[in-house]
Design a protein around this motif. Structure first.
Motif, PDB file in Angstrom:
ATOM      1  N   GLY A 132       0.780  -1.230   0.000  1.00  0.00           N
ATOM      2  CA  GLY A 132       0.000   0.000   0.000  1.00  0.00           C
ATOM      3  C   GLY A 132       0.809   1.275   0.000  1.00  0.00           C
ATOM      4  N   ALA A 133       2.118   1.191  -0.203  1.00  0.00           N
ATOM      5  CA  ALA A 133       2.963   2.395  -0.194  1.00  0.00           C
ATOM      6  C   ALA A 133       2.731   3.222  -1.464  1.00  0.00           C
ATOM      7  N   ASN A 134       2.959   4.508  -1.351  1.00  0.00           N
ATOM      8  CA  ASN A 134       2.802   5.408  -2.490  1.00  0.00           C
ATOM      9  C   ASN A 134       4.181   5.819  -2.996  1.00  0.00           C
ATOM     10  N   LEU A 135       4.572   5.236  -4.134  1.00  0.00           N
ATOM     11  CA  LEU A 135       5.869   5.531  -4.745  1.00  0.00           C
ATOM     12  C   LEU A 135       5.696   6.299  -6.048  1.00  0.00           C
ATOM     13  N   THR A 136       4.637   7.077  -6.128  1.00  0.00           N
ATOM     14  CA  THR A 136       4.385   7.877  -7.320  1.00  0.00           C
ATOM     15  C   THR A 136       5.574   8.793  -7.605  1.00  0.00           C
ATOM     16  N   GLY A 137       6.093   8.702  -8.833  1.00  0.00           N
ATOM     17  CA  GLY A 137       7.207   9.560  -9.222  1.00  0.00           C
ATOM     18  C   GLY A 137       8.523   9.243  -8.546  1.00  0.00           C
ATOM     19  N   ALA A 138       8.588   8.110  -7.859  1.00  0.00           N
ATOM     20  CA  ALA A 138       9.825   7.741  -7.156  1.00  0.00           C
ATOM     21  C   ALA A 138      10.836   7.121  -8.122  1.00  0.00           C
ATOM     22  N   THR A 139      12.082   7.119  -7.700  1.00  0.00           N
ATOM     23  CA  THR A 139      13.136   6.435  -8.445  1.00  0.00           C
ATOM     24  C   THR A 139      13.589   5.236  -7.626  1.00  0.00           C
ATOM     25  N   MET A 140      13.495   4.048  -8.222  1.00  0.00           N
ATOM     26  CA  MET A 140      13.961   2.823  -7.560  1.00  0.00           C
ATOM     27  C   MET A 140      14.785   2.046  -8.582  1.00  0.00           C
TER      28      MET A 140
END
Length: 197
Positions: A132-140
């Protein structure tokens, strides 16, 4: 020898811009401590609890936070380089915009975390809980997410290139605009039952 502190409680302590160097803390409690712009290099926190601690703009290099609990902490613009956070838990923490380079974040619990715009690169995150984490626009990028819990994660517009996505069910996440490479596309297609010829 590094200074070792065990079973102590620190409340309302001002460690603004403190140089923690290679100090070691074991089973300590930090409550409402100001670690804004603090710097650690080779420091070690084992089994510690952080409640309401401000890590704003703090910098941590080759440090360890093993089996620690972070509750309602603020990590605005915090940076972790080559750090070990194995088995730690984040609960109701402000994590934007977090930057992590290298290190081991395996078995870390980040369920429901707001990680929009966060930056993770070359990090080991095996069996991490990102439910349920929000990684919108994240870099992984180049992140080891093997056996990670990724149900209902928002990967919208996230850059996932080079990461291990073998645990990812593309039907169980939000993925519009997420970027992957050709090799990852094959892995995901095979996971959905497609045969690649």
């Amino acid at each position: 020898m590094p200074e070792i502190t065990e079973d102590e409680t620190f409340r309302h302590v001002d460690w603004y811009a403190e140089e923690l160097a290679d100090r070691q803390f074991v089973r300590c409690v930090f409550q409402d401590v100001d670690l804004t712009e603090a710097v650690s290099r080779g420091a070690s926190f084992t089994g510690c609890t952080f409640g309401g601690v401000s890590f704003n703009a703090s910098r941590h290099t080759d440090s360890a936070f093993v089996r620690c609990v972070f509750r309602r902490c603020n990590l605005f613009e915090a940076e972790f380089t080559g750090c070990k956070l194995v088995g730690s838990t984040f609960d109701q923490c402000e994590l934007r915009p977090l930057r992590v380079a290298g290190g081991d974040w395996s078995f870390v619990a980040l369920p429901g975390a707001d990680l929009r715009g966060a930056h993770f690169a070359d990090v080991r995150m095996r069996e991490v809980d990102l439910t349920g984490a929000n990684l919108t626009g994240a870099t992984m990028t180049r992140v080891d997410l093997s056996a990670a819990q990724l149900h209902a994660v928002r990967f919208t517009r996230a850059d996932l290139r080079g990461s291990d996505l073998t645990a990812l069910d593309p039907t169980a996440v939000e993925r519009a605009g997420a970027v992957i490479d050709a090799e990852q596309a094959i892995v995901l297609a095979q996971g959905l039952g497609f045969e690649i010829r």
